[in-house]
Write a protein that holds these residues in place. Structure first.
Motif, PDB file in Angstrom:
ATOM      1  N   SER A 328       0.886  -1.565  -0.213  1.00  0.00           N
ATOM      2  CA  SER A 328      -0.307   0.109  -0.032  1.00  0.00           C
ATOM      3  C   SER A 328       1.160   1.756  -0.163  1.00  0.00           C
ATOM      4  CB  SER A 328      -0.638  -0.056   1.157  1.00  0.00           C
ATOM      5  OG  SER A 328       0.620   0.254   1.888  1.00  0.00           O
ATOM      6  N   ASP A 354       1.957  -6.505  -6.221  1.00  0.00           N
ATOM      7  CA  ASP A 354       0.600  -5.956  -5.356  1.00  0.00           C
ATOM      8  C   ASP A 354       0.339  -4.740  -6.258  1.00  0.00           C
ATOM      9  OD1 ASP A 354       0.148  -9.128  -4.889  1.00  0.00           O
ATOM     10  OD2 ASP A 354       1.927  -8.603  -3.918  1.00  0.00           O
ATOM     11  N   ASP A 357      -3.787  -3.804 -10.385  1.00  0.00           N
ATOM     12  CA  ASP A 357      -5.631  -4.346 -10.472  1.00  0.00           C
ATOM     13  C   ASP A 357      -5.216  -5.462 -10.343  1.00  0.00           C
ATOM     14  OD1 ASP A 357      -8.067  -4.356 -10.108  1.00  0.00           O
ATOM     15  OD2 ASP A 357      -8.386  -3.071 -11.949  1.00  0.00           O
ATOM     16  N   ASP A 358      -5.218  -6.670  -9.777  1.00  0.00           N
ATOM     17  CA  ASP A 358      -5.710  -7.838  -9.596  1.00  0.00           C
ATOM     18  C   ASP A 358      -4.070  -7.997 -10.943  1.00  0.00           C
ATOM     19  OD1 ASP A 358      -6.759  -9.946  -9.058  1.00  0.00           O
ATOM     20  OD2 ASP A 358      -8.422  -9.523 -10.616  1.00  0.00           O
ATOM     21  N   THR A 363      -1.750  -0.546 -14.720  1.00  0.00           N
ATOM     22  CA  THR A 363      -3.474  -0.452 -13.627  1.00  0.00           C
ATOM     23  C   THR A 363      -2.728  -0.334 -12.524  1.00  0.00           C
ATOM     24  OG1 THR A 363      -3.543  -2.658 -13.344  1.00  0.00           O
ATOM     25  CG2 THR A 363      -4.972  -1.800 -15.187  1.00  0.00           C
ATOM     26  N   ASN A 365      -4.258  -0.566  -7.982  1.00  0.00           N
ATOM     27  CA  ASN A 365      -5.172  -0.947  -7.478  1.00  0.00           C
ATOM     28  C   ASN A 365      -5.394   0.225  -7.367  1.00  0.00           C
ATOM     29  OD1 ASN A 365      -6.079  -1.491  -5.117  1.00  0.00           O
ATOM     30  ND2 ASN A 365      -6.067  -4.032  -5.246  1.00  0.00           N
ATOM     31  N   HIS A 366      -6.635   0.488  -6.666  1.00  0.00           N
ATOM     32  CA  HIS A 366      -7.305   2.116  -6.449  1.00  0.00           C
ATOM     33  C   HIS A 366      -7.515   2.025  -4.694  1.00  0.00           C
ATOM     34  CE1 HIS A 366      -5.886   4.280  -9.980  1.00  0.00           C
ATOM     35  NE2 HIS A 366      -6.275   3.501 -10.806  1.00  0.00           N
ATOM     36  N   ASP A 367      -7.486   0.832  -4.409  1.00  0.00           N
ATOM     37  CA  ASP A 367      -7.841   0.667  -3.388  1.00  0.00           C
ATOM     38  C   ASP A 367      -6.551   1.199  -2.745  1.00  0.00           C
ATOM     39  OD1 ASP A 367     -10.253   0.079  -4.152  1.00  0.00           O
ATOM     40  OD2 ASP A 367     -10.132  -2.008  -3.272  1.00  0.00           O
ATOM     41  N   ARG A 368      -5.952   0.443  -2.296  1.00  0.00           N
ATOM     42  CA  ARG A 368      -4.082   0.522  -1.848  1.00  0.00           C
ATOM     43  C   ARG A 368      -3.256   1.433  -2.451  1.00  0.00           C
ATOM     44  NH1 ARG A 368      -1.886  -4.179  -3.025  1.00  0.00           N
ATOM     45  NH2 ARG A 368      -4.329  -5.034  -4.175  1.00  0.00           N
TER      46      ARG A 368
END
Ligand code: MIG
Length: 824
Positions: A328, A354, A357-358, A363, A365-368
């Motif tokens: 993160s 990680d 995004d998957d 890309t 991962n916009h959550d982390r």
């Protein structure tokens, strides 16, 4: 004329070879090429000849430099007109003065360095030093082929014996790229078939890279040594190979590059102590013979042919931190904050898979990682650059909204099988497809995809998994029907596998260059083929967190270096398993001198950043990271030499001391440039070690204690000390310890200007020393057009002078910049 002087020796050599016909037995069911019958177009002088054989085979010998000859053969058919190699950079071949003559039994080519004798029946090729008449390398069997499988093979006498096996010398072998093996490859067998091999150990073969190039070193028996004047100095390598000063080595080196990307097999006197063979499951018999006689010259010529490494941005020489994965934005910030708080220099942080995004490449991962540009700005403010991993597997998502998959599919850029279906493998994103990087438009598209990462603030790309790895087909067998465009040849995986990584890195490198023409690309790769150095730096993959793996990394670096890949490194601390404070500390004592200096570790195990094992270890590690930064002016100079000549940063002792029998297989020590010798501690609990010092005199870098060379010494090495020696007579340019490279030179920062280079002097017995300093702007390609400076430093009579190669003006260096090491 030279010719006359050596006429007798030569005649004797040829007669000997002719009167001892090779035993033309088949090699594992293969057939020998037919006898030579005629020379096609023997235009004299010309730099090539084509030889017709009585079974319709053809052999072409082409002189590319006085010391470089290409041998190409096709069996039972004419040489194909199409002649293309992804490995070769230099295709512009000068017409070189070459004399071609024929006798009843042989065809002879002569250059200023070599006499190449092709005996007709059976067809055997021998290479002689034209000046001394000495045999350097000879076929012991005619070239072989298997008409059913397409396999081809060449078999050579080990130790430059003639075809009858007489007159052999001792021979040692270096090279074959990334191999989990000791430095000297004598009596071993190796394969080239790029493979994902996590946790490899000594003798795992093949591993990630495939570099079908080796150097043979013929060593005179000790009793003849006194007859030939010996010297410890290999020549200074200047910018072009031809400008080399005359070689003065006693022991003769040559190189062999089998430019064939199929699954190849090298047998270095393992099956038969008298022969060396290289064999391929398919493709052409196509090899290049290089004559030194110095190993450095072979490396220089090999890298002229396959290309030299462009300089990476200077910050790539800084300390780098990675983990699979920092998961993160918060974690990344914590790591960097701790680095700055603990005052351990750091230039780069890596984002492993990680961040995506998957596992969809290109890309986030916009959550982390909710705000990549914001994070990267935050890091840039602290002098930290970001390198992101990019795998070649593109998530297979028909009917979905993943742009990379949809675009690549629409444009027909993904690899297909002979049945027209895309090849779907399995890697991190699950089912995945792979780009055909041999399609020029596909390669360009891939390169351009990096613009989204660059816009977010990413500074470098890490190309992993490019053997290509496939969880359901680690050996690549499932890939056998995959077809690549391949310059119109429509080649299958059997030819393309070993090339895959280089083609991916080429697309990446060229993309970065196009997108940011004023910045030097920084690409790191795991796999590669000969020539990979033109596009990417490398690291040695998933090594274990063990003492054995630390020890193995040294011959691996040394070997990669003589194969044209100077920018190498291992995961500092080891990747798989559990490291501890002592191992991590000792690993840093190697890492701080390796070009790629990155701490990286796998998930599911402990964290191994420098502070994880307690203050005692952290303090020692900091000291070595600081020393790395202090030595940067020297290290950058050594790297520039690698860029200009191919001679690597990390050198086996034998590269510098070619005639030293004791140095033949020293691979628990290494040199950095020709001034520094490092003999790290590679065993748990050890606090001293035996060190071999070659001829000359050596300073202990830390204590100034002076040692005589040409002997083994026992050196104390408590945990905070790595045995590090400087050759007497050296000037080492050094710089300040900074948090990151270039700190203090930022225009707008208002900080103090960058501190000037200081010169550490290690005088020889006469009180003199010499050294070099290379400088440029550190991040643009301007150095390629000469915007850079090379200075030679000379210390005599207590004064240091500096002269630039541009104007040869000598200036005196201020005493305030001179640090004199007085020996104890
Ligand atoms: O299957 O991206 O060698 O450095 O951390 C493993 C995850 C994939 C292998 C690389 C390693 C990296 C890891 N990768």
């Amino acid at each position: 004329m030279r010719r006359k002087a050596s006429a007798f020796l030569l005649a004797a050599g040829i007669l000997f070879a002719i009167s001892n016909p090779a035993n033309a037995t088949d090699l594992k069911g293969m057939h020998p090429i037919g006898n030579a019958i005629a020379v096609v177009n023997p235009s004299k002088p010309s730099n090539s000849v084509v030889i017709d054989c009585d079974d319709k085979s053809q052999v072409c010998l082409q002189v590319l430099a006085p010391d470089l000859v290409r041998v190409r053969a096709s069996f039972q058919k004419s040489l194909p007109l199409h002649d293309h190699s992804w490995a070769i950079e230099r295709a512009d071949l000068a017409q070189l003065p070459t004399t071609v003559s024929e006798t009843k039994d042989a065809i002879i080519l002569e250059t200023s360095a070599l006499r190449i004798v092709v005996k007709l029946k059976p067809l055997l090729i021998s290479f002689y030093d034209i000046q001394t008449g000495r045999l350097i390398n000879a076929d012991s069997l005619a070239m072989q082929f298997d008409p059913t499988s397409g396999a081809v093979a060449a078999t050579k006498s080990l130790g430059a014996a003639d075809a009858g096996g007489a007159n052999g010398l001792e021979e040692h072998f270096y090279g074959l790229g990334e191999k989990a093996a000791h430095l000297d490859k004598l009596h071993q067998k190796f394969e080239m078939w790029s493979s994902d091999t996590p946790g490899y150990t000594l003798a795992t073969d093949p591993i990630y890279q495939s570099i079908p190039f080796y150097i043979g070193l013929l060593t005179e028996p000790a009793d003849t040594v006194s007859r030939i004047s010996s010297t410890q100095n290999t020549p200074n390598v200047t910018k072009t190979v031809d400008a080399l000063s005359p070689d003065k080595t006693r022991d003769l080196a040559y190189g062999m590059f089998f430019d064939n990307s199929f699954h190849t097999h090298f047998d270095m006197g393992s099956s038969d102590p008298k022969t060396v063979s290289f064999q391929s499951d398919g493709g052409e018999m196509n090899y290049y013979f290089f004559y030194g006689p110095s190993m450095k010259k072979v490396v220089t010529r090999y890298t002229e042919l396959t290309g030299r490494m462009p300089l990476p941005p200077k910050w790539a020489l800084g300390h780098q931190q990675s983990r699979w994965s920092y998961g993160s934005e918060q974690e990344v910030k914590e790591i960097v904050t701790r680095y700055r708080k603990d005052k351990i220099p750091l230039d780069v942080i890596h984002l492993d898979i990680d961040y995506m995004d998957d596992y969809r490449v290109f890309t986030f991962n916009h959550d982390r990682f909710p705000d990549p540009p914001g994070l990267m700005k935050w890091l840039a403010d602290r002098g930290v650059k970001v390198v992101t991993i990019i795998d070649p597997g593109v998530k297979y998502e028909p009917g979905g909204s993943y742009k990379v998959f949809n675009e690549g599919t629409a444009k027909n850029y993904f690899l297909k099988q002979t049945n027209g279906e895309p090849y779907v493998g399995k890697v991190w994103p699950g089912e995945s497809v792979f780009v055909d990087y041999t399609l020029p438009e596909a390669a360009k598209w891939w390169g351009d995809l990096h613009s989204s990462l660059l816009q977010a603030g990413v500074s470098g790309i890490w190309n992993d998994m490019n053997e290509p790895a496939d969880f359901e087909s680690r050996d690549g067998l499932k890939w056998k029907d995959v077809v690549n465009y391949d310059d119109g040849e429509h080649s299958k995986h059997a030819k393309m596998r070993n090339l895959f990584a280089m083609l991916e890195c080429k697309a990446t490198y060229e993309g970065l260059k196009r997108l940011r023409p004023n910045d030097r690309p920084y690409v790191i790769t795991r796999s590669g083929f000969a020539g990979i150095q033109r596009y990417a730096t490398m690291w040695t993959g998933d090594c274990n967190s063990t003492w054995d793996a630390l020890a193995l990394s040294i011959p691996m670096f040394e070997t990669l270096g003589v194969c044209g890949e100077p920018f190498v490194g291992a995961d500092c601390g080891g990747f798989l398993g559990q490291t501890n404070g002592e191992l991590l500390t000792r690993w840093y004592q190697v890492g701080f001198l390796s070009p790629f200096f990155r701490n990286h570790h796998a998930k599911d195990n402990n964290y191994q950043e420098p502070w994880r094992f307690g203050q005692q270890y952290e303090d020692i590690i900091r000291k070595y990271v600081e020393l790395r930064y202090r030595l940067l002016p020297h290290l950058y100079t050594v790297l520039a030499e690698a860029h200009e000549t191919g001679v690597p940063w990390i050198r086996p002792l034998i590269l510098e001391y070619q005639d030293d029998k004791n140095a033949l297989n020293v691979d628990d020590e290494f040199m950095v440039g020709d001034e520094l010798l490092c003999a790290p501690v590679l065993k748990a609990g050890a606090t001293s070690r035996d060190v071999y010092l070659p001829a000359g005199e050596w300073y202990d870098y830390f204590t100034n204690e002076k040692y005589k060379g040409d002997q083994h010494v026992l050196v104390q090495a408590p945990l905070d000390k790595v045995p590090l020696f400087v050759k007497a007579g050296s000037v080492l340019p050094t710089g300040p310890v900074v948090d990151f490279i270039g700190q203090g030179s930022e225009q707008s920062s208002g900080q103090a200007a960058e501190q000037p280079v200081k010169f550490e002097i290690f005088p020889d017995n006469a009180g003199s020393a010499t050294g070099h300093l290379y400088e440029d702007d550190g991040h643009t390609p301007a150095y390629l057009t000469g915007v850079c400076s090379h200075r030679t430093l000379k210390f005599t009579n207590g004064k240091l002078t500096s002269s630039s190669d541009k104007d040869n003006q000598e200036t005196t260096v201020s005493d305030s910049l001179v640090v004199l090491h007085n020996s104890r």
